[in-house]
Scaffold this motif. Structure first.
Motif, mmCIF file in Angstrom:
data_model
loop_
_atom_site.group_PDB
_atom_site.id
_atom_site.type_symbol
_atom_site.label_atom_id
_atom_site.label_comp_id
_atom_site.label_asym_id
_atom_site.label_seq_id
_atom_site.Cartn_x
_atom_site.Cartn_y
_atom_site.Cartn_z
ATOM 1 N N TYR A 171 0.847 -1.370 0.015
ATOM 2 C CA TYR A 171 0.045 0.130 -0.055
ATOM 3 C C TYR A 171 0.749 1.306 -0.049
ATOM 4 O O TYR A 171 0.568 2.099 -0.675
ATOM 5 N N MET A 228 3.103 2.218 -3.212
ATOM 6 C CA MET A 228 2.275 2.853 -4.252
ATOM 7 C C MET A 228 2.099 4.521 -4.077
ATOM 8 O O MET A 228 2.243 5.027 -5.028
ATOM 9 N N ALA A 279 1.701 1.949 -9.951
ATOM 10 C CA ALA A 279 0.871 0.665 -10.461
ATOM 11 C C ALA A 279 1.892 -0.264 -10.791
ATOM 12 O O ALA A 279 1.695 -1.496 -10.483
ATOM 13 N N LEU A 298 3.705 -2.165 -7.738
ATOM 14 C CA LEU A 298 2.815 -3.021 -7.107
ATOM 15 C C LEU A 298 2.746 -4.485 -8.070
ATOM 16 O O LEU A 298 2.694 -5.383 -7.536
ATOM 17 N N LEU A 328 -2.944 -7.493 -4.730
ATOM 18 C CA LEU A 328 -4.460 -7.115 -5.099
ATOM 19 C C LEU A 328 -5.607 -7.920 -4.781
ATOM 20 O O LEU A 328 -6.861 -7.776 -5.016
ATOM 21 N N ASN A 347 -5.531 -2.505 -0.918
ATOM 22 C CA ASN A 347 -4.601 -2.299 -1.745
ATOM 23 C C ASN A 347 -5.154 -2.419 -3.140
ATOM 24 O O ASN A 347 -4.844 -1.534 -4.028
ATOM 25 N N PHE A 360 -4.660 0.676 -5.865
ATOM 26 C CA PHE A 360 -4.235 0.486 -7.219
ATOM 27 C C PHE A 360 -5.290 0.995 -8.524
ATOM 28 O O PHE A 360 -4.750 1.504 -9.203
#
Length: 610
Positions: free
Chosen positions: A239, A242, A457, A460, A470, A475, A479
């Motif tokens: 988290y 990002m 993005a 991640l 995901l 999160n 995203f």
């Protein structure tokens, strides 16, 4: 407005806070367009508020992973998306981004298809591994389930939940993008994400020092490494990384604006730039202190992608930048390798001898690959990985592996090549289009925010090669906020006719799947166990309780055919009823569903001895 792709185009590029065709000229303040594009409907702001609100609040509810957290996020996103889409459709058309909507529809359509009962022959052709669970080779087990049509998903309840949450978040993100076409709203969203990530990082560092491994100082979790309000440190790192990369993009854009602005506004932009860079540094430090190697991998990857994008999208890239980018990334990696202290250094560089996580991951990946090859095209059910893997396990029998800690592999197991291809194409197409959309744009801050969103993005996604961020609701929501920020400069298309009807139909189907699913199967299993315990005690009414326990066990198996516990319970009730051969066959089938589980074979031997 010209018709475009089944809808009406609203133009692209920023101009006075609203998108209009971008000019590719000398960098400087954007000029006012002669005819600005029409504003997005106010309902799009509701979708944006819902998406951002969920992304910023969910981390504090343990990442939204609890059953009630998932239900809240599912209900909020679906209800908001239905309200916004219905309002827009009633007033002429849906405002949607220039995104690869077809592949998104394929992904959600696959989830819906996996819930549709299929004839045995078609089922075996589409998903052989799933068909083997629903139509077992053991005659007694096959007779219990019956020769009826069955869905591809071996855990329909989990697929219902996946459809509801994924469909709701994706729909509300698509509907929120037009609201971000206003520059001021885009900036507020970016700052909100940066501020939320900073607060989360500060809290996590303070909480680790003051509260130890208890979440909020009172909640014990079954993991060895919680951090901040997250059950797992890797998900905290996912988290925050990002938000940190987005902060870098925001700071870079503001610093460029300050360099080309007049003295008064330059000072203000410089101050904001320093604040963004300071926030990024604080969040980066929190990622390091979390001891998440995947987090460091994602953060470094995000910074590398941003450096490349910053160079590639500049109107006049300086030749020195082509050298400084790789040199700077190499220096960062060396600094991480040399300067990290004690436990942080050992953990992140994998020099601790008692660290077995890498071995566990590799073993799980091999087993998950076997599970994918059993149903390579359509998978075995979205969200059903935990029920799919045990048949293929060769190690870690005592653990129930919920995720393989590899996003592409998990998608391949659950959705096959169809699901994996749809996700890969949708994300790559969206991020490539976003990159092309800002190349040479005159708005420096816009370029920084969009590049930061793309890079965050991508970071991640790289982190997802060794984790499952995901699958964490908070999160996933953040995203999608970053993807929405990246897609905003490409503008919107007002979908009319068939496109509008298909979007509403898909959204309604996801809502039906989420809100009208059967009661949790766990309660049915607990009921069967309670009835079996009563039937085991000799007293009046034992026969009736045994019959009820047998019926409950069979009903549970018909809903969770890959769970050996249900089959073992059905074998026990059959044995108590005097059907010894059936009981022995059902018990042997239970072993095939999780051959490495400790105690399962002992329970079967005990049943046979009885």
């Amino acid at each position: 407005m010209a018709l475009t792709g089944g809808g009406r185009s609203t133009g692209i590029g920023y101009n006075r806070g609203r998108m209009a065709p971008p000019e590719r000229g000398r960098e400087g303040p954007a000029e006012v367009a002669a005819s600005p594009a029409p504003s997005a409907p106010r309902s799009a702001r509701l979708a944006l508020a819902c998406l951002v609100g969920l992304a910023l609040l969910a981390p504090w509810a343990l990442g939204g992973v609890t059953p009630w957290g998932v239900d809240v996020m599912t209900t909020a996103s679906l209800a908001t998306a239905l309200a916004v889409a219905s309002h827009q459709a009633w007033h002429g058309g849906l405002w949607l981004p220039r995104a690869p909507l077809g592949t998104v529809a394929v992904l959600l359509g696959l989830g819906l298809l996996q819930l549709v009962p299929l004839p045995r022959a078609v089922h075996a052709l589409a998903a052989p591994g799933s068909a083997g669970v629903w139509h077992p080779s053991v005659p007694e087990a096959a007779a219990l389930l019956g020769d009826v049509w069955r869905p591809i998903s071996i855990d329909p309840e989990a697929t219902h939940a996946w459809l509801g949450l994924t469909g709701g978040l994706v729909a509300v993100a698509l509907l929120a993008v037009p609201a971000l076409e206003q520059r001021s709203r885009m900036m507020r969203t970016a700052w909100a994400v940066v501020a939320a990530g900073s607060v989360l990082a500060v809290y996590a560092i303070v909480a680790r020092a003051a509260l130890g491994s208890l979440l909020y100082g009172r909640i014990a979790v079954p993991t060895v490494a919680p951090f901040g309000p997250f059950v797992n440190k890797n998900h905290f790192a996912g988290y925050v990384e990002m938000a940190a990369v987005l902060a870098i993009g925001l700071g870079r854009g503001l610093s460029r604006q300050a360099a080309g602005a007049r003295e008064g506004s330059s000072s203000w932009a410089s101050s904001l730039s320093l604040a963004a860079f300071a926030a990024a540094a604080g969040m980066g430090m929190a990622v390091l202190l979390s001891l998440s190697r995947g987090g460091v991998l994602g953060l470094v990857s995000g910074l590398a992608v941003f450096a490349i994008l910053d160079l590639a999208t500049s109107r006049r890239p300086h030749p020195i930048g082509r050298v400084l980018v790789p040199v700077g990334m190499a220096a960062l990696l060396v600094a991480l390798a040399v300067a990290l202290p004690g436990e942080v250094h050992d953990r992140l560089l994998g020099t601790r001898r008692d660290d077995r996580s890498a071995v566990f991951r590799m073993d799980t990946w091999r087993e998950a690959f076997r599970a994918w090859t059993a149903s390579p095209i359509a998978g075995q059910g979205m969200g059903a990985f935990a029920d799919t893997l045990p048949r293929y396990k060769t190690t870690a029998g005592a653990f129930r592996v919920e995720h393989p800690e590899n996003e592409p592999l998990e998608m391949a197991v659950e959705g096959g090549l169809i699901g994996l291809g749809a996700v890969a194409f949708a994300l790559s197409a969206a991020l490539v289009r976003a990159t092309s959309g800002i190349r040479g744009d005159r708005d420096r801050v816009l370029r920084g925010v969009v590049a930061g969103g793309i890079a965050g993005a991508c970071g991640l996604l790289v982190h997802g090669l060794v984790d499952f961020n995901l699958r964490i609701p908070s999160n996933a929501a953040l995203f999608l906020v970053l993807v929405a920020l990246a897609m905003a400069p490409l503008g919107s298309v007002v979908q009319v006719g068939a496109h509008r009807r298909w979007f509403l139909a898909a959204l309604a189907a996801c809502a039906v799947a989420a809100w009208w699913r059967p009661a949790p199967s766990s309660s049915l299993l607990e009921q069967a166990k309670a009835l079996a315990a009563k039937a085991a005690a000799p007293h009046e009414g034992t026969g009736l309780r045994l019959s009820q326990a047998d019926r409950a066990a069979r009903e549970y198996v018909a809903r969770r055919p890959a769970d050996p516990e249900g089959w073992l319970l059905a074998a026990w009730t059959a044995d108590r009823a005097g059907r010894r051969e059936e009981a022995s066959a059902l018990a042997r089938h239970a072993i095939t569903l999780d051959p490495e589980r400790p105690g399962l074979r002992d329970a079967v031997r005990s049943l046979n001895a009885h």
